[in-house]
Design a protein around this motif. Structure first.
Motif, mmCIF file in Angstrom:
data_model
loop_
_atom_site.group_PDB
_atom_site.id
_atom_site.type_symbol
_atom_site.label_atom_id
_atom_site.label_comp_id
_atom_site.label_asym_id
_atom_site.label_seq_id
_atom_site.Cartn_x
_atom_site.Cartn_y
_atom_site.Cartn_z
ATOM 1 N N GLU A 25 6.678 14.850 -0.775
ATOM 2 C CA GLU A 25 5.591 14.179 -0.066
ATOM 3 C C GLU A 25 5.574 12.739 -0.599
ATOM 4 N N LEU A 26 5.752 11.756 0.270
ATOM 5 C CA LEU A 26 5.971 10.374 -0.161
ATOM 6 C C LEU A 26 4.699 9.557 0.031
ATOM 7 N N SER A 27 4.104 9.129 -1.073
ATOM 8 C CA SER A 27 2.820 8.432 -1.009
ATOM 9 C C SER A 27 2.980 6.939 -1.266
ATOM 10 N N PHE A 28 2.064 6.185 -0.712
ATOM 11 C CA PHE A 28 2.052 4.731 -0.852
ATOM 12 C C PHE A 28 0.619 4.270 -1.130
ATOM 13 N N GLY A 29 0.464 3.370 -2.084
ATOM 14 C CA GLY A 29 -0.819 2.733 -2.339
ATOM 15 C C GLY A 29 -0.583 1.318 -2.836
ATOM 16 N N ALA A 30 -1.605 0.476 -2.740
ATOM 17 C CA ALA A 30 -1.455 -0.937 -3.083
ATOM 18 C C ALA A 30 -1.516 -1.202 -4.584
ATOM 19 N N ALA A 31 -1.812 -0.172 -5.389
ATOM 20 C CA ALA A 31 -1.961 -0.291 -6.857
ATOM 21 C C ALA A 31 -3.253 -1.039 -7.192
ATOM 22 N N TRP A 32 -3.783 -0.725 -8.377
ATOM 23 C CA TRP A 32 -5.092 -1.292 -8.713
ATOM 24 C C TRP A 32 -5.265 -1.559 -10.212
ATOM 25 N N PHE A 33 -4.432 -0.961 -11.061
ATOM 26 C CA PHE A 33 -4.691 -0.956 -12.504
ATOM 27 C C PHE A 33 -4.101 -2.219 -13.142
ATOM 28 N N GLY A 34 -4.886 -3.308 -13.065
ATOM 29 C CA GLY A 34 -4.394 -4.589 -13.533
ATOM 30 C C GLY A 34 -4.016 -4.622 -15.004
ATOM 31 N N ASP A 35 -4.803 -3.955 -15.854
ATOM 32 C CA ASP A 35 -4.519 -3.976 -17.287
ATOM 33 C C ASP A 35 -3.141 -3.410 -17.588
ATOM 34 N N GLU A 36 -2.787 -2.335 -16.913
ATOM 35 C CA GLU A 36 -1.485 -1.702 -17.129
ATOM 36 C C GLU A 36 -0.355 -2.676 -16.774
ATOM 37 N N HIS A 37 -0.495 -3.370 -15.673
ATOM 38 C CA HIS A 37 0.519 -4.334 -15.278
ATOM 39 C C HIS A 37 0.650 -5.432 -16.334
ATOM 40 N N GLU A 38 -0.483 -5.976 -16.757
ATOM 41 C CA GLU A 38 -0.453 -7.071 -17.722
ATOM 42 C C GLU A 38 0.179 -6.631 -19.037
ATOM 43 N N GLN A 39 -0.185 -5.459 -19.512
ATOM 44 C CA GLN A 39 0.345 -4.972 -20.784
ATOM 45 C C GLN A 39 1.860 -4.792 -20.753
ATOM 46 N N LEU A 40 2.383 -4.343 -19.609
ATOM 47 C CA LEU A 40 3.799 -4.029 -19.501
ATOM 48 C C LEU A 40 4.626 -5.158 -18.889
ATOM 49 N N GLY A 41 3.977 -6.266 -18.570
ATOM 50 C CA GLY A 41 4.717 -7.386 -18.006
ATOM 51 C C GLY A 41 5.114 -7.191 -16.565
ATOM 52 N N ILE A 42 4.382 -6.354 -15.835
ATOM 53 C CA ILE A 42 4.650 -6.112 -14.422
ATOM 54 C C ILE A 42 3.750 -7.037 -13.597
ATOM 55 N N PRO A 43 4.304 -7.847 -12.713
ATOM 56 C CA PRO A 43 3.459 -8.739 -11.922
ATOM 57 C C PRO A 43 2.377 -7.968 -11.156
ATOM 58 N N PHE A 44 1.182 -8.537 -11.150
ATOM 59 C CA PHE A 44 0.060 -7.924 -10.442
ATOM 60 C C PHE A 44 -0.539 -8.990 -9.522
ATOM 61 N N PRO A 45 0.012 -9.102 -8.315
ATOM 62 C CA PRO A 45 -0.445 -10.151 -7.399
ATOM 63 C C PRO A 45 -1.897 -9.941 -6.974
ATOM 64 N N ALA A 46 -2.421 -10.943 -6.317
ATOM 65 C CA ALA A 46 -3.763 -10.846 -5.747
ATOM 66 C C ALA A 46 -3.787 -9.745 -4.686
ATOM 67 N N THR A 47 -4.995 -9.291 -4.363
ATOM 68 C CA THR A 47 -5.152 -8.143 -3.468
ATOM 69 C C THR A 47 -4.412 -8.325 -2.145
ATOM 70 N N GLY A 48 -4.555 -9.474 -1.526
ATOM 71 C CA GLY A 48 -3.916 -9.687 -0.236
ATOM 72 C C GLY A 48 -2.404 -9.560 -0.314
ATOM 73 N N GLU A 49 -1.804 -10.094 -1.370
ATOM 74 C CA GLU A 49 -0.351 -10.004 -1.507
ATOM 75 C C GLU A 49 0.091 -8.572 -1.791
ATOM 76 N N ARG A 50 -0.726 -7.820 -2.526
ATOM 77 C CA ARG A 50 -0.376 -6.418 -2.763
ATOM 78 C C ARG A 50 -0.377 -5.629 -1.457
ATOM 79 N N PHE A 51 -1.314 -5.930 -0.577
ATOM 80 C CA PHE A 51 -1.326 -5.242 0.712
ATOM 81 C C PHE A 51 -0.193 -5.739 1.611
ATOM 82 N N ASP A 52 0.194 -6.993 1.481
ATOM 83 C CA ASP A 52 1.391 -7.456 2.180
ATOM 84 C C ASP A 52 2.609 -6.670 1.705
ATOM 85 N N LEU A 53 2.702 -6.463 0.402
ATOM 86 C CA LEU A 53 3.816 -5.702 -0.156
ATOM 87 C C LEU A 53 3.764 -4.243 0.294
#
Length: 277
Positions: free
Chosen positions: A101-129
């Motif tokens: 079952e293949l799920s998709f979401g825009a992601a939300w956990f900003g702290d996790e991204h920052e801690q691991l060096g994963i880019p966390f764009p603004a909300t609109g860009e995440r939904f574009d992605l």
């Protein structure tokens, strides 16, 4: 109305063998699906703890189970390039013989991204992605040579083989109830729409999804409604499951209860038959 039930295996703060054991336990009890999450650190509790990467976990569980369907609730599109995600999905679909079952979401956990060096764009860009990821996956699943001019990611004469076992691809889950971006994408792409809340609180969003699906030329009834169910109190679980069923929901993901396996078994014995027979 017959409903399907999945079991959230609460994939954190436990050793690998327990993750596998819970998925096998869910399969033995007859659950439709075993569900993990898509994070790299625990979502609750204090301090660090075991957390295994979501897509690799599904690939491994494909070889440790034989019937139960496998998914993440839900995969964040910021964590993987959309083409890589599509390739992972095809691989897991084949490894499981068509149980993804293949799920998709825009992601939300900003702290996790920052801690691991994963880019966390603004909300609109995440939904574009998110929109790009849905377009890219569904196009690559055809096996044809495709090009796509995306908002964030584009394809140029791209082709991916093999095609998925499931045709035209694994069922697509989209999580969330945002009216501006999430619901229109669910109306276009989702086989299953999952949202948190209650039947009453989600009634307006579900009605809006119907309208958007019809406008997109789809039968609104073709999009399964899904939500989540706590098993901590079985009388309450029975009551809530009945309300979800009456509201037209076809799938509930059951949270792993504090009381553990005994409580899950009691739910399967005492409650589940009322909704699946």
């Amino acid at each position: 109305m017959t409903m399907r039930f999945g079991l959230d295996i609460a994939q954190q703060r436990m050793p690998w063998d327990e993750v596998v054991s819970r998925a096998q336990f869910a399969e033995e009890l007859g659950f439709d699906g075993a569900w993990g999450f898509d994070h790299f650190r625990p979502m609750y509790g204090e301090g660090p703890g075991e957390t295994f990467e979501g897509m690799a976990t599904l690939a491994a569980l494909a070889g440790a189970t034989s019937r139960i369907r496998l998914g993440l609730l839900v995969a964040g599109v910021t964590y993987r390039h959309p083409s890589l995600f599509a390739a992972q999905a095809v691989t897991i679909d084949h490894a499981s013989h068509g149980r993804l079952e293949l799920s998709f979401g825009a992601a939300w956990f900003g702290d996790e991204h920052e801690q691991l060096g994963i880019p966390f764009p603004a909300t609109g860009e995440r939904f574009d992605l998110l929109e790009d990821a849905l377009e890219i996956a569904t196009r690559l699943f055809t096996g044809d040579e495709v090009s796509y001019d995306g908002r964030v990611v584009s394809l140029r004469d791209a082709q991916m083989r093999p095609t998925p076992v499931q045709k035209p691809g694994p069922p697509i889950w989209i999580g969330g109830s945002g009216p501006r971006r999430t619901l229109p994408l669910a109306a276009r792409f989702a086989d299953v729409w999952h949202a948190w809340g209650s039947p009453n609180s989600l009634a307006e969003a579900s009605q809006r999804l119907d309208e958007l699906a019809a406008a997109a030329g789809r039968d609104p009834a073709s999009i399964t409604r899904a939500s989540s169910l706590s098993l901590d109190d079985l009388d309450t679980a029975r009551k809530h499951a009945g309300k979800w069923r009456d509201a037209g929901y076809g799938y509930l993901v059951c949270g792993w209860p504090d009381a553990g396996r005994d409580q899950v078994e009691k739910f399967v014995t005492d409650v589940l038959p009322e909704f699946t027979d």
